[in-house]
Design a protein around this motif. Structure first.
Motif, short mmCIF file in Angstrom:
data_model
loop_
_atom_site.label_atom_id
_atom_site.label_comp_id
_atom_site.label_asym_id
_atom_site.label_seq_id
_atom_site.Cartn_x
_atom_site.Cartn_y
_atom_site.Cartn_z
N GLN A 1 38.23 40.03 50.04
CA GLN A 1 38.43 38.89 49.07
C GLN A 1 39.76 39.06 48.23
N SER A 2 40.41 38.14 47.87
CA SER A 2 41.50 38.34 47.02
C SER A 2 41.34 37.36 45.86
N GLU A 3 41.74 37.97 44.43
CA GLU A 3 41.49 37.15 43.23
C GLU A 3 42.78 37.37 42.57
N THR A 4 43.55 36.41 42.06
CA THR A 4 44.48 36.59 41.12
C THR A 4 44.11 36.29 39.85
N ARG A 5 44.66 37.28 38.79
CA ARG A 5 44.34 37.31 37.36
C ARG A 5 45.27 37.34 36.52
N TYR A 6 45.50 37.04 35.47
CA TYR A 6 46.48 37.25 34.35
C TYR A 6 46.17 38.29 33.55
N VAL A 7 47.36 38.97 33.40
CA VAL A 7 47.12 40.21 32.37
C VAL A 7 47.96 39.96 31.17
N PRO A 8 47.54 39.73 30.18
CA PRO A 8 48.16 39.28 28.74
C PRO A 8 49.13 40.34 28.47
N GLY A 9 50.15 40.05 27.67
CA GLY A 9 51.11 40.88 27.10
C GLY A 9 50.66 41.80 26.14
N THR B 1 47.09 40.45 41.82
CA THR B 1 46.29 40.18 42.81
C THR B 1 45.50 40.88 43.00
N ASP B 2 44.16 41.13 42.95
CA ASP B 2 43.10 42.23 43.17
C ASP B 2 42.66 42.03 44.66
N LYS B 3 42.67 43.05 45.51
CA LYS B 3 42.05 42.80 46.86
C LYS B 3 40.77 43.69 46.83
N THR B 4 39.61 43.17 47.31
CA THR B 4 38.57 43.81 47.65
C THR B 4 38.16 43.82 49.04
N TYR B 5 37.75 45.15 49.40
CA TYR B 5 37.40 45.15 51.11
C TYR B 5 36.02 45.61 50.84
N PHE B 6 35.20 44.94 51.80
CA PHE B 6 33.79 45.33 51.97
C PHE B 6 33.56 46.08 53.37
N ILE B 7 33.22 47.22 53.63
CA ILE B 7 33.04 48.07 54.74
C ILE B 7 31.58 48.48 54.89
N GLU B 8 31.16 48.04 56.19
CA GLU B 8 29.58 48.34 56.67
C GLU B 8 29.89 49.77 57.34
#
Length: 215
Positions: free
Chosen positions: A118-126, A161-168
């Motif tokens: 999964q990928s999620e883009t977020r804003y990091v304020p100054g 962009t945060d990338k999350t990997y799910f491993i089984e």
């Protein structure tokens, strides 16, 4: 000059904190077959198989798991040494595959596979902060006071962009093919395969030990 030095220190500190938190791998869930007896700890010859079409990834993951299992006095056999990359061969029959694994001396099979990404883009304020000044700097006049005691350092916001990997990860009995144990890990922003392999094997084997599958 000192203001610039302060900004440099803040920037370097931010980079250190960013990379220090680059990779986090943890168990999100684990299941143990209730029929598994304590004798399952007796599995000493484990066949390791990483489910990846990428030969480099497959090799490194299996090597990392084998190295980690060796610290528990387990003998490991890696699929990369027994089966050619999947995209270069037809899938062997169930009987042929299991016979090869059993003939190699394995009594358990440990598999690992990527089940979701999964990928999620977020804003990091100054951020804003005040720069330190030398003692008694204000004696040089109002402007010196204003310039040294009230400068605002501002860092503009940005998107990441945060990338999350799910491993089984599954453990099977090599003789009966029975699923003995299963766990899912979540890895956020691993950065590189090497960084991921620093955390993943330890997280998995620690859980296996906690669940009674490793001494």
């Amino acid at each position: 000059m000192q203001g610039k030095s302060y900004m440099l220190i803040v920037a370097l500190t931010g980079l250190i904190l960013l990379f220090a938190c680059t990779s986090t791998t943890h168990i999100t869930g684990a299941w143990k077959n209730p029929e598994v007896k304590p004798a399952a700890q007796g599995y000493d010859n484990i066949f390791v198989a990483a489910m990846s079409r990428n030969v480099n990834v497959r090799t490194q993951v299996e090597n990392a798991l084998a190295a980690a299992l060796s610290t528990y006095d387990k003998r490991t056999l890696k699929s990369i040494d027994y089966f050619a990359p999947r995209f270069q061969e037809t899938l062997p029959s169930r009987e042929a595959m299991l016979q090869k694994i059993r003939t190699a001396g394995a009594d358990a099979i440990l598999t690992t596979s990527l089940i979701d990404k999964q990928s999620e883009t977020r804003y990091v304020p100054g951020t804003a902060g005040y720069a330190p000044v030398p003692a008694f700097g204000w004696y040089r006049g109002f402007y010196a006071y204003y310039a040294h005691w009230y400068p605002v350092m501002y860092s503009p916001g940005y998107y990441v962009t945060d990338k999350t990997y799910f491993i089984e990860t599954n453990l099977y009995d090599a003789d009966s093919e029975q699923l003995l144990w299963s766990a899912q890990t979540e890895t956020v922003n691993p950065g590189s395969l090497d960084r991921f392999l620093q955390d993943y094997p330890e997280a998995v084997l620690t859980q296996m030990k906690r669940d009674g599958l490793l001494r």
